[in-house]
Design an enzyme around this catalytic site. Structure first.
Site, PDB file in Angstrom:
ATOM      1  N   HIS B 442     -13.956  50.199 -40.142  1.00  6.03           N
ATOM      2  CA  HIS B 442     -14.692  48.778 -41.036  1.00  6.03           C
ATOM      3  C   HIS B 442     -15.418  47.823 -39.522  1.00  6.03           C
ATOM      4  O   HIS B 442     -14.548  47.867 -38.847  1.00  6.03           O
ATOM      5  CB  HIS B 442     -13.684  48.607 -41.995  1.00  6.03           C
ATOM      6  N   GLU B 443     -15.846  46.439 -40.088  1.00  4.25           N
ATOM      7  CA  GLU B 443     -15.948  45.742 -39.568  1.00  4.25           C
ATOM      8  C   GLU B 443     -16.547  45.784 -37.919  1.00  4.25           C
ATOM      9  O   GLU B 443     -16.380  45.087 -37.237  1.00  4.25           O
ATOM     10  CB  GLU B 443     -15.314  44.653 -39.498  1.00  4.25           C
ATOM     11  N   GLY B 444     -17.319  46.474 -37.943  1.00  7.05           N
ATOM     12  CA  GLY B 444     -17.676  47.416 -35.993  1.00  7.05           C
ATOM     13  C   GLY B 444     -17.171  48.543 -35.889  1.00  7.05           C
ATOM     14  O   GLY B 444     -16.042  48.393 -35.868  1.00  7.05           O
TER      15      GLY B 444
END
Lengths: 601, 601
Positions: B442-444
């Site tokens: 998550h978040e890239g």
């Protein structure tokens, strides 16, 4: 159905019939009734049962763990249905004598069949694997009476088997087992004690359960030299094979695991509330040696399980990467262009290639080990049989540990390719990752494999096993040097092997004089040795692919061989170079870990 | 209680006050009311709330996932109790202006407080983290009216926040978002579309939920240049702050994850059945830039979460290794000797030392990043502030990805030290491992961090950020060369840095002319760069420990500093050498992954 993609059958065919020449085994007396066709028939049957009966409930039995109501252990009926199908097709005795109702299949073929069940459902298949390992011990070390009592039932699956070694206070330290076996006047023993982490320790899947229990006969020597092996059935077995009274083997509790949830993991108490009768297997105080026979086989099996979980995840993520459109190439930024499939992204392709290298390499290694079992059993000369046994003994720690580590990494990459979806239970890959984490622990932890390899295997018989492996490696290196495309790989493998041997020479004196320090970095040795063995395994595959490519007629075959050559290249360029840094602390006898005082943490 | 061991407070003190000189921040106007004592008071309060309210239900909320009955999302009440305690102590606005009810704590202190909640319960704390990140965006880019409407509620925790970016068909490819925002006559927008993987997307934990939603205003440019940002509350908010009608944000379903189960992960549909009103934040079509502000902060937060899961597992396994007797030394085979604690075994100590190096190193890096936030916000000159921002921008991919990868590895080692017990749900470590696997996604994803680093960050502003990092590294290297015990480390770091720069020089021309190929091994660059940054982070800790050791009075302090020096040595001897093999494929622009044709798999 995505879930049912359990193997690349082209790869299976390649391993068995192109790399390992399994068909030549039909020339041996034991397998004379067999042919490529009968091998294929067995594989096809196993594949069908695996896909139809094992794969469909893999998630179900993860979500519905075995339950214990105080009387019985229950689980989804699909588990029993699958095992009934396996029983009916005779795979529990696939490699056994006709006399026992077996098929006399070579180990490498029965192992390949087993791989399909493991891929489809590791938890359900483990009941069968334990039973088969258990039966092997009784077949080899049991008395005729014990064989009559148990073998037929185990081979037919009327009884399932366990291996009851671990105790709560002892864990890996078998030396500290305290379960006792007190002799009775009738020649049996009364068993008393507690065991933990006993897979398949209780269930309603079979009429009976035969536990192989390690225990001490009072008065014997302390430590591992005073451990004996016993058959302890859940229901006592009469001479005619019929079931008698319940033995006092009580389920003290179920263990709840991160993964592998379909297999009951139990705490068992023996003789706590009543009479628990066991029968001695073989000689008193030789139990550990017998059990190691079982454990070595179990270790190869654990490695294979790790491979198949990795393999399954690889196939799932490959399919996903081909189907899922996502983003564009770095240089193609027009947002109105359609998205490209994930497989078009270099980093996704890296993760697929890494998985392919790990899982197909590990599969090749597992089947190579099974082929050595055949050579050990039916090799054409005493020398051939002895050499195979020696080589297998050396490689067993790698066959167990390498897939446990790297096919778990493959499972992590399979999740990563799926992105957020991979982390959800709506997709299968997270379960493979949870299931696979067990394999570095059971049947001897990674650390124990490392000490086994560096502390025992490389030096046994004056290094005879190591010399044998050197000879085999050199054969592959010499063969590869004949081909322009493989020459660099051959050289790299030769250099890595020399590097390892140089390191070992520096280590050997210390192994004798400063053992604690020499073994302190055994884990690094295990990893370096494993990577070299895997590079060699890839080189052997590449040799076959390279020879077959020019004559391959169809596009599918050409693609397949090119894929093998490319995965080999990836392993040599991206993985083998790691060996140098793995060996570094060994060469200098680095004592950073040993000299870290406990109070400094 | 083993579960409540959430931090080594001595390490926290070391990082904040010895390595990062947090006390000097009290000299800045914004923090003038603060002192070492007020910092410690905040940390103590956070610690108490974390241990008493967050840690106890960490397993409970893993076992009892949020449930949706079609109307409401329910979960164990302990989650809300913990968040109520966090609200009551004001930590949602810890670093905010007094004007908003905040404490004006420096980022590094509020971040350290946050670390304790994360360690105690990553899932429950993520509601707070998302809310805080959400509020920061509104504070920075929202209109005065939006601030009035939302900020007070978010800082007090009456409303919680989300970031609603991802869509089912788009995943990481924000360019392909299709959610629309159609202008209404009153200046608001009607939002319509579907989002997936929205953490905290629905629950009953707060009066209201404020979604920050990326959507397209029809007629805007395609791709990322046409994305705008909107506030979309679950309940509309009146001008006076009171809640109005329900907005049509519907929970389309909950997502069931491998770990991190206490946090609702949702599929949301906007405006499917009724009117869903959103308000534009900032300018049209600038949404992605605003959201990146939030994402960068979220990435540092994700890294910190990964650290704390690793840290928690490390402490649990350290305690277990000290208490559990198991086996004997390789050279001490008398089975009548008592068993030794696990920590006496070299391989267990290796696994502890590796964990210590990973988690304490990553913690130091996370807090260093937070310290850069302070420098960026309140640094003493424009130059200092600009430099800090630049350095933070460069390091963010590492601060996010390195802990996600290596503190997960730490969690695996924590399981391994526990043996079979570690694989059971009766011990806490398997959950940390499951929870931590999310952080590489998550978040890239890891792959996106890699392209961000190699494709953008190292070359931005003519490599100004890289030069800045080089200057900081050189400072540490120069300082370390003054001390005999650190000289070898200084030299090794210098050599690795030169190696990386040499590789980069070979890569730079290709980045411009053959971008796909130059970026194909971006992952290897991320890993090599990360290991170098981590070696530097350890060298900075070692410099402080080395200086403090001679004057340390108590045995506990001496042990602590020796542990730091030893963990640094371990990282330099066993981890930094890996950089050479990581860089190998980059130097040769290896195209093995790129040239693997999809049909060869």
């Amino acid at each position: 159905m995505q879930d049912a993609l359990i193997i690349n059958t082209r790869d299976l065919e390649f391993q068995l019939f192109e790399v390992l020449d399994a068909e030549t085994l039909t020339q041996r007396a034991r397998h004379a009734d067999h042919s490529r066709e009968t091998f294929n028939a067995a594989l096809d049957t196993a594949h069908a049962v695996a896909v139809e009966k094992f794969a469909p409930h893999n998630r179900l039995s993860d979500e519905h763990e075995p339950q214990f109501d105080g009387q019985r252990v229950t689980m989804p009926h699909e588990v029993k249905d699958a095992l009934d199908a396996l029983r009916a097709t005779g795979f529990l005795a696939a490699s056994k004598d006709y006399e026992w109702g077996g098929m006399q299949l070579p180990a490498v073929i029965s192992f390949a069949c087993l791989s399909l069940f493991k891929s489809a459902n590791i938890a359900t298949s483990s009941y069968a694997m334990l039973t088969s390992a258990n039966a092997n011990v009784i077949e080899r070390f049991g008395s005729d009476a014990q064989k009559r009592k148990y073998l037929g039932a185990l081979f037919e699956g009327r009884a399932f088997g366990t291996m009851a070694l671990t105790e709560p206070q002892a864990g890996s330290s078998l030396s500290d087992l305290t379960t006792t076996a007190t002799p009775n006047p009738d020649g049996t023993y009364s068993i008393r004690g507690n065991k933990i982490f006993i897979s398949g320790g209780d269930h309603e899947l079979s009429e009976n359960i035969v536990h192989l229990v390690l225990a001490r006969i009072p008065g014997g020597p302390p430590g591992v030299k005073g451990i004996s092996l016993f058959t302890v059935p859940k229901f006592r077995v009469n001479e005619d094979g019929s079931l008698g009274a319940r033995n006092d083997v009580a389920l003290a509790g179920l263990i709840h695991k991160m993964g592998w949830r379909g297999t009951t993991s139990t705490m068992l108490s023996f003789g706590e509330h009543g009479e628990c009768v066991g029968e001695l297997v073989g000689e008193p105080h030789h139990g550990l040696a017998y059990m190691f026979h079982m454990m070595n086989e179990a270790r190869i099996g654990v490695g294979l399980g790790a491979v198949m979980l990795g393999y399954r995840g690889y196939l799932a993520s490959l399919e996903y990467a081909r189907e899922r459109p996502q983003g564009r190439h770095p240089t193609s930024k027009n947002p109105l262009d359609p998205q490209v499939p994930l497989i078009e992204h270099a980093d996704v392709r890296r993760m697929l290639l890494a998985q392919k290298a790990y899982v197909e390499g590990a599969y090749a290694l597992s089947l190579y080990a099974a082929r050595l079992v055949d050579e050990q059993n039916t090799g054409e000369s005493d020398d051939a049989r002895a050499e195979a046994a020696l080589l297998l003994d050396l490689l067993t720690p790698i066959v167990k540990s390498w897939p446990s580590q790297w096919c778990l990494e493959a499972n992590s990459l399979a999740i990563q390719i799926h992105g957020g979806y991979g982390y959800t239970r709506e997709y299968p890959v997270e379960q493979f990752y949870r299931d696979n984490r067990l394999n570095m622990i059971h049947e001897g932890t990674h650390g124990i494999q490392a000490i086994d390899l560096l502390g025992r295997k490389v030096t046994m018989k004056q290094g005879a096993a190591l010399k044998l492996l050197a000879r085999e490696l050199q054969r592959s290196i010499d063969a590869a040097r004949e081909h322009a495309t493989l020459q660099a790989h051959a050289d790299a493998l030769g250099a890595a092997w020399r590097d390892l041997n140089g390191t070992l020479e520096a280590l050997l004196p210390a192994l004798a004089t400063d053992t604690d320090r020499a073994l302190a970095n055994a884990n690094a040795f295990l990893e370096a040795f494993g990577h070299i063995v895997m590079a060699w395994t890839w080189l052997r595959q590449a040799l076959v692919a390279n020879a077959a490519l020019p004559g391959a007629s169809g596009a599918a075959d050409q693609d397949f061989y090119r894929g093998k050559l490319h995965a080999c290249q990836w392993f040599f360029r991206c993985e083998l170079p790691r060996v140098a840094s793995m060996l570094a602390p060994l060469r200098t006898l680095d004592d950073t870990t040993l000299s870290m005082a406990p109070q400094w943490f």
